[in-house]
Write a protein that holds these residues in place. Structure first.
Motif, PDB file in Angstrom:
ATOM      1  N   ARG A  33       2.144  11.955  -6.321  1.00  0.00           N
ATOM      2  CA  ARG A  33       3.222  11.118  -7.175  1.00  0.00           C
ATOM      3  C   ARG A  33       2.497  10.960  -8.622  1.00  0.00           C
ATOM      4  O   ARG A  33       3.342  11.131  -9.630  1.00  0.00           O
ATOM      5  CB  ARG A  33       3.369   9.687  -6.484  1.00  0.00           C
ATOM      6  CG  ARG A  33       4.488   9.155  -7.063  1.00  0.00           C
ATOM      7  CD  ARG A  33       4.829   7.839  -6.501  1.00  0.00           C
ATOM      8  NE  ARG A  33       3.789   6.752  -6.309  1.00  0.00           N
ATOM      9  CZ  ARG A  33       3.149   6.585  -5.266  1.00  0.00           C
ATOM     10  NH1 ARG A  33       3.329   7.393  -4.124  1.00  0.00           N
ATOM     11  NH2 ARG A  33       2.130   5.629  -5.012  1.00  0.00           N
ATOM     12  N   ILE A  34       1.362  10.686  -8.530  1.00  0.00           N
ATOM     13  CA  ILE A  34       0.701  10.580 -10.020  1.00  0.00           C
ATOM     14  C   ILE A  34       0.784  11.794 -10.554  1.00  0.00           C
ATOM     15  O   ILE A  34       0.983  11.863 -11.854  1.00  0.00           O
ATOM     16  CB  ILE A  34      -0.874   9.943  -9.665  1.00  0.00           C
ATOM     17  CG1 ILE A  34      -0.791   8.597  -9.344  1.00  0.00           C
ATOM     18  CG2 ILE A  34      -1.306  10.075 -11.252  1.00  0.00           C
ATOM     19  CD1 ILE A  34      -2.246   8.155  -8.804  1.00  0.00           C
ATOM     20  N   ALA A  35       0.247  12.971  -9.892  1.00  0.00           N
ATOM     21  CA  ALA A  35       0.350  14.113 -10.842  1.00  0.00           C
ATOM     22  C   ALA A  35       1.752  14.588 -11.252  1.00  0.00           C
ATOM     23  O   ALA A  35       2.072  14.980 -12.479  1.00  0.00           O
ATOM     24  CB  ALA A  35      -0.171  15.371  -9.866  1.00  0.00           C
ATOM     25  N   ALA A  36       2.770  14.237 -10.452  1.00  0.00           N
ATOM     26  CA  ALA A  36       4.346  14.647 -10.853  1.00  0.00           C
ATOM     27  C   ALA A  36       4.645  13.633 -11.945  1.00  0.00           C
ATOM     28  O   ALA A  36       5.257  14.284 -12.935  1.00  0.00           O
ATOM     29  CB  ALA A  36       5.168  14.217  -9.445  1.00  0.00           C
ATOM     30  N   LEU A  38       0.811  -1.389   0.146  1.00  0.00           N
ATOM     31  CA  LEU A  38      -0.062   0.097   0.000  1.00  0.00           C
ATOM     32  C   LEU A  38       0.833   1.290  -0.134  1.00  0.00           C
ATOM     33  O   LEU A  38       0.332   2.442  -0.112  1.00  0.00           O
ATOM     34  CB  LEU A  38      -0.893   0.073   1.265  1.00  0.00           C
ATOM     35  CG  LEU A  38      -2.328  -1.199   1.168  1.00  0.00           C
ATOM     36  CD1 LEU A  38      -2.739  -1.173   2.537  1.00  0.00           C
ATOM     37  CD2 LEU A  38      -3.125  -1.078   0.204  1.00  0.00           C
ATOM     38  N   GLY A  39       2.099   0.906   0.166  1.00  0.00           N
ATOM     39  CA  GLY A  39       3.300   2.194   0.029  1.00  0.00           C
ATOM     40  C   GLY A  39       3.480   2.633   1.410  1.00  0.00           C
ATOM     41  O   GLY A  39       4.233   3.694   1.923  1.00  0.00           O
ATOM     42  N   LEU A  40       3.091   1.773   2.410  1.00  0.00           N
ATOM     43  CA  LEU A  40       3.796   2.178   3.845  1.00  0.00           C
ATOM     44  C   LEU A  40       5.173   1.998   3.962  1.00  0.00           C
ATOM     45  O   LEU A  40       5.847   1.027   3.369  1.00  0.00           O
ATOM     46  CB  LEU A  40       3.064   1.332   4.884  1.00  0.00           C
ATOM     47  CG  LEU A  40       1.639   1.862   5.438  1.00  0.00           C
ATOM     48  CD1 LEU A  40       0.661   2.064   4.378  1.00  0.00           C
ATOM     49  CD2 LEU A  40       1.094   1.265   6.739  1.00  0.00           C
ATOM     50  N   SER A  41       5.853   2.666   4.769  1.00  0.00           N
ATOM     51  CA  SER A  41       7.227   2.628   5.057  1.00  0.00           C
ATOM     52  C   SER A  41       7.276   1.285   5.904  1.00  0.00           C
ATOM     53  O   SER A  41       6.223   1.094   6.795  1.00  0.00           O
ATOM     54  CB  SER A  41       7.857   3.718   5.495  1.00  0.00           C
ATOM     55  OG  SER A  41       7.523   4.275   6.718  1.00  0.00           O
ATOM     56  N   LEU A  42       8.546   0.963   6.274  1.00  0.00           N
ATOM     57  CA  LEU A  42       8.700   0.063   7.191  1.00  0.00           C
ATOM     58  C   LEU A  42       8.324   0.353   8.508  1.00  0.00           C
ATOM     59  O   LEU A  42       7.974  -0.270   9.662  1.00  0.00           O
ATOM     60  CB  LEU A  42      10.012  -0.759   7.077  1.00  0.00           C
ATOM     61  CG  LEU A  42      10.326  -1.515   5.895  1.00  0.00           C
ATOM     62  CD1 LEU A  42      12.034  -1.952   6.035  1.00  0.00           C
ATOM     63  CD2 LEU A  42       9.639  -2.612   5.638  1.00  0.00           C
ATOM     64  N   ARG A  43       8.808   1.582   8.963  1.00  0.00           N
ATOM     65  CA  ARG A  43       8.389   2.217  10.305  1.00  0.00           C
ATOM     66  C   ARG A  43       7.097   2.358  10.526  1.00  0.00           C
ATOM     67  O   ARG A  43       6.219   1.803  11.628  1.00  0.00           O
ATOM     68  CB  ARG A  43       8.860   3.674  10.412  1.00  0.00           C
ATOM     69  CG  ARG A  43       8.684   4.378  11.774  1.00  0.00           C
ATOM     70  CD  ARG A  43       9.484   5.767  11.638  1.00  0.00           C
ATOM     71  NE  ARG A  43       8.867   6.316  12.875  1.00  0.00           N
ATOM     72  CZ  ARG A  43       7.740   7.187  12.974  1.00  0.00           C
ATOM     73  NH1 ARG A  43       6.789   7.038  12.006  1.00  0.00           N
ATOM     74  NH2 ARG A  43       7.367   7.568  14.054  1.00  0.00           N
ATOM     75  N   GLU A  44       6.098   2.572   9.386  1.00  0.00           N
ATOM     76  CA  GLU A  44       4.595   2.968   9.453  1.00  0.00           C
ATOM     77  C   GLU A  44       4.069   1.277   9.642  1.00  0.00           C
ATOM     78  O   GLU A  44       3.173   0.962  10.180  1.00  0.00           O
ATOM     79  CB  GLU A  44       4.101   3.369   8.266  1.00  0.00           C
ATOM     80  CG  GLU A  44       4.519   4.820   8.311  1.00  0.00           C
ATOM     81  CD  GLU A  44       4.088   5.716   6.873  1.00  0.00           C
ATOM     82  OE1 GLU A  44       4.042   6.972   6.492  1.00  0.00           O
ATOM     83  OE2 GLU A  44       4.251   4.783   5.769  1.00  0.00           O
ATOM     84  N   VAL A  45       4.771   0.434   8.861  1.00  0.00           N
ATOM     85  CA  VAL A  45       4.012  -0.830   9.059  1.00  0.00           C
ATOM     86  C   VAL A  45       4.305  -1.398  10.395  1.00  0.00           C
ATOM     87  O   VAL A  45       3.480  -1.927  11.211  1.00  0.00           O
ATOM     88  CB  VAL A  45       4.993  -1.842   8.156  1.00  0.00           C
ATOM     89  CG1 VAL A  45       4.833  -3.440   8.549  1.00  0.00           C
ATOM     90  CG2 VAL A  45       4.658  -1.510   6.761  1.00  0.00           C
ATOM     91  N   GLY A  46       5.416  -1.059  11.022  1.00  0.00           N
ATOM     92  CA  GLY A  46       5.649  -1.428  12.526  1.00  0.00           C
ATOM     93  C   GLY A  46       4.583  -0.878  13.234  1.00  0.00           C
ATOM     94  O   GLY A  46       4.039  -1.551  14.297  1.00  0.00           O
ATOM     95  N   LEU A  47       4.322   0.392  13.462  1.00  0.00           N
ATOM     96  CA  LEU A  47       3.325   1.051  14.316  1.00  0.00           C
ATOM     97  C   LEU A  47       1.915   0.436  13.837  1.00  0.00           C
ATOM     98  O   LEU A  47       1.107   0.279  14.730  1.00  0.00           O
ATOM     99  CB  LEU A  47       3.278   2.593  13.570  1.00  0.00           C
ATOM    100  CG  LEU A  47       4.651   3.472  14.169  1.00  0.00           C
ATOM    101  CD1 LEU A  47       4.440   4.980  13.533  1.00  0.00           C
ATOM    102  CD2 LEU A  47       4.597   3.600  15.666  1.00  0.00           C
ATOM    103  N   ALA A  48       1.651   0.027  12.761  1.00  0.00           N
ATOM    104  CA  ALA A  48       0.403  -0.533  12.342  1.00  0.00           C
ATOM    105  C   ALA A  48       0.130  -1.788  13.118  1.00  0.00           C
ATOM    106  O   ALA A  48      -1.200  -1.997  13.369  1.00  0.00           O
ATOM    107  CB  ALA A  48       0.293  -0.632  10.884  1.00  0.00           C
TER     108      ALA A  48
END
Length: 334
Positions: A88-91, A56-66
């Motif tokens: 990101r899509i716009a860019a 889903l695009g989560l960083s590993l840190r965000e995965v750990g929190l989740a």
């Protein structure tokens, strides 16, 4: 299950599994007699959860929190992911558009590529002066990304820059017409009006065909701009709209000039004279409009006009009568 077996089953490399372990994301619950890591079914389930969240695009840190924070709520994080993904899509879309424009310019070498990139950057500058210089120099400095010029013309608010962009588009031929045609159907009134102004300055039959279509546009300003442009191109379809403009007092002097230009073609003279006289005869036309219609007869040749002026010289409206008498005198002196 040993680490090699887990790697084969999960598709996550043994190296990545060790990295997860070093970060505290997943720890094998046991060790074999030989000291090798052993993963339980719960450990494997956690690995699959980690991979799902990463997708889903989560960083590993965000995965750990989740996974480890009991009070974690996904809504805020998901909203952030949506925003980041849109950015990101716009860019990426902007980059793709820029690459397509460079490709459409058919650069012969890197110098052409760099020149086109510089032009695109200048067209997107916050400085009106830079945008104007870019537009004026675009036709002189090699390949021109016409789509970029057309898009810039549809969005430009500075009148001086807009004029320079229309000039550059006109010099580029009719390749920008498809995008300008889309602009005619824009839900934004200013975009529609910029589109018809740009089309009006492009010579050729394709632009004339678009202007004919614009005569039926729902936007009255677009219809009027198209009629003025078509009048200078000798297209008689514009006559009804031009007469409407005179009645309504909307750019009536320009409309009368366009009718005069059209009247130089004998095939259009009677249509114009009949249209003006017909409006004068209607009882619902205001006095000021009747005066403008009478003045518009000045440069329309033919017997229909002469007869109408003779009748109008006796009109109950003194201003109309005096104007008609004066115009008759001029016609008799010619």
């Amino acid at each position: 299950m040993l680490i090699g077996d887990v790697a084969r089953r999960s598709g996550v490399s043994a190296r990545m599994l060790r990295h997860y372990e070093s970060l505290g994301l997943v720890r094998p619950t046991g060790r074999s007699e030989a000291g090798y890591r052993e993963y339980s079914s719960e450990d494997i389930r956690r690995i699959f959860h980690i991979e799902s969240l990463r997708s889903l695009g989560l960083s590993l840190r965000e995965v750990g929190l989740a996974l480890d924070d009991p009070g974690f709520t996904p809504s805020g994080l998901v909203d952030d992911l949506i925003r980041q993904t849109r950015e990101r899509i716009a860019a990426e879309t902007e980059l793709l558009t820029r690459l397509r424009r460079i490709d459409a310019a058919e650069p012969a070498g890197w110098e052409d590529v760099l020149r086109t990139v510089a032009l695109l950057q200048a067209l997107g500058s916050e400085s009106a002066g830079k945008r104007q210089r870019a537009a004026l120099s675009s036709a002189e400095e090699g390949p021109v990304p016409v789509e970029a010029l057309a898009e810039a013309a549809l969005s430009e608010t500075d009148p001086n820059v807009a004029g320079a962009l229309r000039w550059a588009l006109a010099r580029s031929g009719d390749t920008g017409l498809p995008l300008l045609a889309e602009g005619l159907g824009s839900p934004v009134a200013e975009v529609r009006r910029r589109a018809v102004q740009s089309i009006a300055e492009i010579p050729g039959g394709a632009a004339t065909a678009l202007l004919r279509q614009a005569l039926t546009n729902s936007d009255v300003v677009v219809r009027r701009s198209a009629a003025l442009a078509l009048g200078t191109r000798g297209v008689a379809n514009a006559v009804p709209t031009l007469i409407d403009m005179i009645v309504e007092g909307a750019n009536d002097v320009d409309a009368a000039d366009a009718l005069s230009a059209l009247a130089s073609d004998p095939a259009s003279t009677d249509q114009i004279a009949t249209g003006l006289v017909g409006r004068l005869a209607r009882g619902d036309v205001e006095a000021s409009a009747r005066r403008r219609l009478t003045q518009a007869l000045a440069d329309i040749p033919g017997t229909t006009t002469s007869r109408a002026l003779a009748d109008l010289s006796n009109d109950d409206d003194r201003a109309v009568a005096l104007t008609a008498t004066y115009l008759l005198t001029l016609r008799g002196a010619q």
